[in-house]
Design a protein around this motif. Structure first.
Motif: not given
Lengths: 540, 235
Positions: A389-397, A536, A540, B48-50, B70, B73-74, B76, B78, B101-102
């Motif tokens: 969930n944390v990874l998915r909230s990050m700008p990771i493609n 996408e 979890a 949060c796009g989860i 993407i 997510k840059k 905010f 979470y 990552i950021y």
């Protein structure tokens, strides 16, 4: 209460094997019947292969020893030793995770549940796990004996009781070793390294034993009496088991029962005394104070890769289970190089050139099989657990996310493969072109199996688990990845046996590499489209 | 800054969030309140796009989380309700991982990590593996990892759980400071006293539906947030 605890443990071990653990989302989809049939067929195929190979190996021993009245017990003693070894090696390093590192330990300890119950339920589930390992050895061994010497009810009854008691004995020894390892782990900062060295040592010793099995069995056939005397003296447990089976001696089975059950009970009591201390221990009381220093910066892709490697090297269980193929490959290459002459390889090259033509193919198939056994990617998505969930909230493609997991899998296979190739180049004296073609073939096949492993986990992620061991050792994705890897080995290397009548082995390797690369491109396309869509939807 | 328009999320036949609309503007601390299972975490995860959603739209600074996740997510940071972090990493390695990552410049990350780690009194423990951290320390680390991104928008799920009183007070100050500088905060909580004192706006959700939202003072009137909440729950 004990029954409930046992039920939960067993559920955690087996029933959730194919659950994707996506919480509420999982209710929307069910596995297709075709998928279930395929999984079932593959599982049956593997079980038949395993049991068949054991039966073939032990059939001559059963035939010979069954006819010697004073030595027929030795065959059953051997069965007992094999069951003990397999269950011990199979579960000794799972024990620490299963008993002491389960995520629900603190929850259960907060409840009015006696510690002994928690522990006994964990050891009992270890027993259940051992039953599966034991079945691989015990079923074919009694099968071939009955085939050669006929069926007797008392033999079967004593055999089943005896095997169950040996598993109890093994569970007691395993639990004790797991306890010792866990105790050591709480004392040392580098406990993971110690555990890893021990694990690899055990595994290597077991592999050497397994690879020399035929030689040992030969010695057993020629020096039966000497070996029987040694077993009787040094390992009476197995002697009693053998005597109970062949002579129906009740006293022997009682002795075996006492020897197995008493250590089991004593072991449980001993471990329960320190269970709370170990299960809730924090590693090392000496805190390491942080000293600020310049931090290195990397791209998101590299950061994810570093994190993936850090995870891989942090868990001996993960290394041992997902890098088995690499260890096997190195061992194979070293043994063939060091003992090749002794095994007559040199003579073979001269005496039978038509057989030697097959050698590159055999090496390729062995490497392919070992590559299929290198599968960290088959569980690395599941290991994210709630952190996904944390990874998915990050700008990771999705490309970077998948690349990190893929790259670890590829590297874990590639490094031992390269080491093994050095030995293969020395040991097998292959021509340069053959060696290059073989290397290209092996690397492209590894590239393919890495995709297979990752895809298996992507299709069957499991984010809800109590213990990493369940994901690493027993999840459906790992099982499917292994079976698919073996199937890919057979599909891509078996045709060479016939096709090399028409084309050179080198040409075959290059064609096979081209097929692997084409399939890899197919996977890349999948990860750009459907794979991305699955990423996408991951939560979890 | 965060626009939630007609958000609907279903799990099978159950509608977890039903046509929810909320607008969080710069400078606002928006408290999101509801009973367990009301749909708070589902809404936050959707923002949060989860998780995906079945209807509506979520925009972060005008950018759709569905269309351009993407980029969104840059913008905010979470913090989940349970700070389940990578236990095999040390605290500093985790922070450096987040900084990578950021794409936080090398020159800034040391400074930011030092500033916030000192603030939350976690500096000495940064070399320790996260597996050795207490729940509160993990929560602090998760907060630091969010703050080093210098976000304009923070989305927090139960951020005060597990924090000691000092850290809790510090977090409230940081939240207020961020909003004073034009940022915004959207967070869920069960601590109604905190929401009442800290939030400029509140929203109460019940069974996936928005029951009431608006300026905190207007929503509670002469009563307390607790009595308003309990009254709405009873209806």
């Amino acid at each position: 209460m004990f029954k409930t605890l046992l039920k939960i443990n067993i559920q955690s071990l087996f029933l959730s094997m194919f659950s994707n653990g996506k919480g509420k989302e999982k209710k929307q989809k069910k596995k297709s019947p075709l998928m279930l049939v395929l999984i079932g067929l593959l599982a049956i195929y593997i079980v038949v292969c395993l049991i068949g190979s054991v039966a073939l190996m032990f059939s001559p021993i059963a035939e010979v020893f069954g006819t010697i009245p004073d030595l027929n017990w030795l065959y059953f003693a051997l069965a007992g030793i094999m069951v003990f070894l397999l269950t011990f090696v199979g579960s000794v390093f799972s024990t620490q995770n299963l008993i002491f590192k389960a995520k629900d330990n603190e929850l259960l300890l907060s409840m009015p549940v006696p510690t002994l119950y928690i522990l006994a339920s964990r050891v009992a589930s270890l027993f259940v796990l051992d039953l599966f390992y034991a079945a691989v050895m015990a079923i074919p061994m009694i099968g071939v004996y009955i085939y050669h010497h006929g069926f007797s009810l008392s033999l079967l009854a004593f055999y089943i009781i005896g095997i169950l008691l040996i598993i109890v004995f093994s569970a007691a020894v395993t639990a004790f070793c797991g306890w010792a390892i866990a105790l050591v782990s709480t004392k040392f900062k580098k406990s993971n390294t110690i555990q890893l060295i021990l694990s690899v040592g055990f595994f290597m010793a077991y592999m050497v034993f397994a690879m020399n099995m035929q030689e040992y069995l030969q010695k057993l056939l020629t020096n039966g009496e000497t070996i029987a005397a040694a077993v009787k003296k040094a390992m009476p447990v197995f002697y009693w088991f053998g005597k109970a089976c062949t002579d129906g001696e009740l006293a022997s089975i009682v002795l075996l029962a006492v020897t197995a059950i008493i250590p089991f009970i004593l072991g449980c009591m001993l471990i329960s005394k320190s269970f709370i201390k170990i299960a809730t221990a924090k590693k090392s009381a000496n805190k390491k104070k942080y000293v600020a220093k310049e931090l290195s910066a990397s791209s998101a892709k590299v950061a994810l890769l570093k994190k993936e490697f850090a995870r891989f090297f942090s868990m001996p269980m993960y290394i041992l289970n997902s890098a088995t193929g690499g260890l096997m490959l190195i061992l194979f290459a070293v043994i063939m190089t060091v003992k090749g002459d002794e095994m007559g390889l040199d003579m073979l090259f001269v005496a039978a050139p038509e057989v030697t033509e097959l050698i590159p193919l055999i090496i390729a198939a062995v490497i392919g099989f070992c590559s299929a056994m290198c599968n960290p990617a088959a569980s690395s998505i599941s290991l994210e657990c709630s952190k996904i969930n944390v990874l998915r909230s990050m700008p990771i493609n999705s490309d970077d996310f998948f690349f990190a997991k893929y790259a670890v899998n590829f590297t874990v296979g590639f490094v031992p493969m390269t080491v093994a190739f050095v030995f293969i180049a020395i040991g097998f004296k292959l021509e340069a072109l053959t060696l290059v073609a073989l290397f290209v073939s092996a690397v492209s096949f590894l590239a393919l199996t890495s995709f297979i492993n990752l895809t298996a986990n992507l299709m069957m992620p499991k984010f809800s688990w109590q213990n990493e061991m369940v994901v690493i050792k027993q999840s459906g994705a790992v099982l499917i990845a292994m079976l698919a890897g073996i199937a890919a080995t057979a599909t891509l290397y078996a045709p060479a046996y016939w096709l090399t009548d028409y084309i050179s082995v080198e040409a075959y390797f290059f064609i096979q590499s081209a097929v692997c690369i084409a399939l890899c491109f197919g996977f890349i396309k999948f990860y750009k489209t459907s794979g991305k869509a699955r990423f996408e939807r991951m939560s979890a | 800054m965060l626009t939630i328009n007609n958000l609907t999320k279903r799990y099978g036949n159950k509608t977890a969030v039903d046509n929810l609309t909320l607008h969080i503007a710069p400078g606002e601390i928006y408290g999101f309140i509801g009973h367990n299972g009301a749909g708070k975490t589902t809404t936050i995860k959707a923002c949060c796009g989860i998780i995906g959603f079945d209807g509506g739209e979520i925009l972060v600074d005008g950018v759709s989380i569905k269309e351009n996740p993407i980029e969104c997510k840059k913008k905010f940071a979470y913090i989940p309700d349970n700070p389940d972090l990578y236990e095999f990493l040390s605290g500093i390695k985790y922070l450096n991982f987040v900084a990578d990552i950021y794409a936080i410049p090398k020159s800034e990350r040391n400074e930011l990590i030092k500033k916030y780690a000192d603030m939350f009194e976690l500096t000495d423990s940064l070399a320790e593996p996260i597996s050795n951290y207490s729940h509160g320390m993990k929560q602090k680390l998760a907060i630091i990892s969010a703050l080093i991104r210098k976000p304009n928008l923070m989305i927090l799920d139960e951020p005060f759980v597990g924090l000691d009183p000092k850290a809790s007070h510090l977090l409230k100050e940081i939240m207020a400071e961020l909003c004073k500088n034009g940022g915004a905060i959207f967070f869920s909580t069960h601590v109604l006293e905190v929401a009442e004192k800290l939030c400029t706006k509140v929203a109460i959700i019940k069974d996936g539906k928005l029951v009431i939202s608006g300026d905190t003072a207007e929503v509670i009137g002469n009563a307390s947030l607790e009595s308003v909440f309990l009254e709405l729950e009873a209806e």
